[in-house]
Design an enzyme around this catalytic site. Structure first.
Site, PDB file in Angstrom:
ATOM      1  N   ASP A  83       0.850  -1.196   0.000  1.00  0.00           N
ATOM      2  CA  ASP A  83       0.000   0.000   0.000  1.00  0.00           C
ATOM      3  C   ASP A  83       0.891   1.253   0.000  1.00  0.00           C
ATOM      4  O   ASP A  83       1.799   1.363   0.827  1.00  0.00           O
ATOM      5  CB  ASP A  83      -0.899   0.006   1.242  1.00  0.00           C
ATOM      6  N   THR A  85       3.162 -11.289  -9.559  1.00  0.00           N
ATOM      7  CA  THR A  85       2.106 -11.216  -8.544  1.00  0.00           C
ATOM      8  C   THR A  85       0.780 -10.854  -9.243  1.00  0.00           C
ATOM      9  O   THR A  85       0.779 -10.429 -10.412  1.00  0.00           O
ATOM     10  CB  THR A  85       2.417 -10.139  -7.477  1.00  0.00           C
TER      11      THR A  85
END
Ligand SMILES: C[S@@+](CC[C@H](N)C(=O)[O-])C[C@H]1O[C@@H](n2cnc3c(N)ncnc32)[C@H](O)[C@@H]1O
Length: 208
Positions: free
Chosen positions: A115, A187
Site C-alpha cells: 500500500d 504477482t
C-alpha cells in the site's frame, strides 16, 4: 485490499493445514515447523498469494511464509494452495507485529505492491519506512535482503531513499522490470498493471 465477505470463510480457515492462526511459541522456532534449516523467505502483504505459492512450487529447498492482515484476502490464497506443498505456510498478521513473530530467522523479505500511503503525513505507515525497517532488523538471520516491486513511482523513490538512509545497499534497480528482466514469477497486482502497459519498478537491496 479488503474483499467482500467470503462465504465459508471460517470453515476454510479452520480446515487449512497451511494457515498458522496462533504464532505464539513459534518465534525463534520456525525451522522446527518446517523440519529443516532451509532459508526462509517471507512476503509481507501477500494478497491472494499467487507470487508466494508459485515460488514455493518452484523452489522446494526454500521455505516461504505469506503474511496478510485481512481474513477475507487470506482465504482466497488458502484456496489456491495445491496439496502436498510442505515449504509454505500463511499467517494472518499485521506487519506492525513482525518483530514479535520472528527472531533472527528470516533470509529475505518480499514487499510486492505494498500500500503506497500517498499522503506525506502517513509516510511512516509504508512498509519501507524506517518504522518497519527497524522492526525488520531483528527478524533477519544473517544478511538482510529486501526485494520490492511496485507500480507506484512515488512509493518507489521514497523507498530507495529510505533503504539507503537505513544502510541498505541498492544492488539491483529497474524502472521498468518487465522490459529489463522479465521475472519468471509475477504477482496478481503486477499482472494487472503490466497488462495495462504500466512500468513495474523494482529494487533488490541488502545490508550486512
Ligand atoms: C496491493 S495488495 C498487493 C498484494 C500482492 N502482494 C500482489 O502483489 O498482488 C497489498 C496487500 O498488503 C496487505 N497489507 C497491507 N498492509 C499490511 C500490513 N501492515 N500487514 C500485513 N498485510 C498488509 C493488504 O491487505 C493487501 O492484501
Amino acid at each position: 485490499m479488503r474483499l467482500r465477505n467470503v462465504k465459508n470463510k471460517e470453515e476454510i480457515m479452520n480446515n487449512s493445514n497451511y494457515l498458522i492462526r496462533d504464532y505464539e511459541g513459534l518465534k525463534g522456532n520456525w525451522k522446527k515447523l518446517f523440519k529443516n534449516d532451509n532459508p526462509i523467505y517471507i512476503e509481507i502483504g501477500m494478497g491472494k498469494g499467487k507470487f508466494i505459492i508459485d515460488n514455493a512450487k518452484m523452489n522446494p529447498n526454500i521455505n516461504f511464509i505469506g503474511i496478510e492482515k485481512f481474513d477475507s484476502v487470506i482465504v482466497k490464497a488458502l484456496q489456491k494452495i495445491p496439496e502436498g506443498l510442505d515449504n509454505l505456510v500463511m499467517l494472518r498478521a499485521d506487519a506492525l507485529n513482525i518483530d514479535e513473530i520472528f527472531d533472527h530467522e528470516i533470509d529475505r523479505i518480499y514487499l510486492n505492491f505494498s500500500d503506497p500511503w500517498p499522503k506525506n503525513r502517513h509516510h511512516l505507515r509504508r512498509l519501507s519506512s524506517r518504522v518497519f525497517l527497524e522492526k525488520y532488523e531483528s527478524i533477519f538471520r544473517n544478511d538482510k535482503t529486501i526485494h520490492m516491486r511496485t507500480d507506484n513511482r512515488d512509493l518507489y523513490t521514497y523507498s530507495l531513499v529510505s533503504f539507503s538512509q537505513f544502510g541498505y545497499k541498492l544492488e539491483k534497480i529497474s524502472f521498468d522490470l518487465h522490459k529489463d528482466d522479465m521475472p519468471e514469477i509475477t504477482t496478481e497486482y503486477e499482472d494487472k498493471f503490466s497488462s495495462k502497459d504500466m512500468p513495474i519498478y523494482y529494487v533488490e537491496c541488502g545490508k550486512k
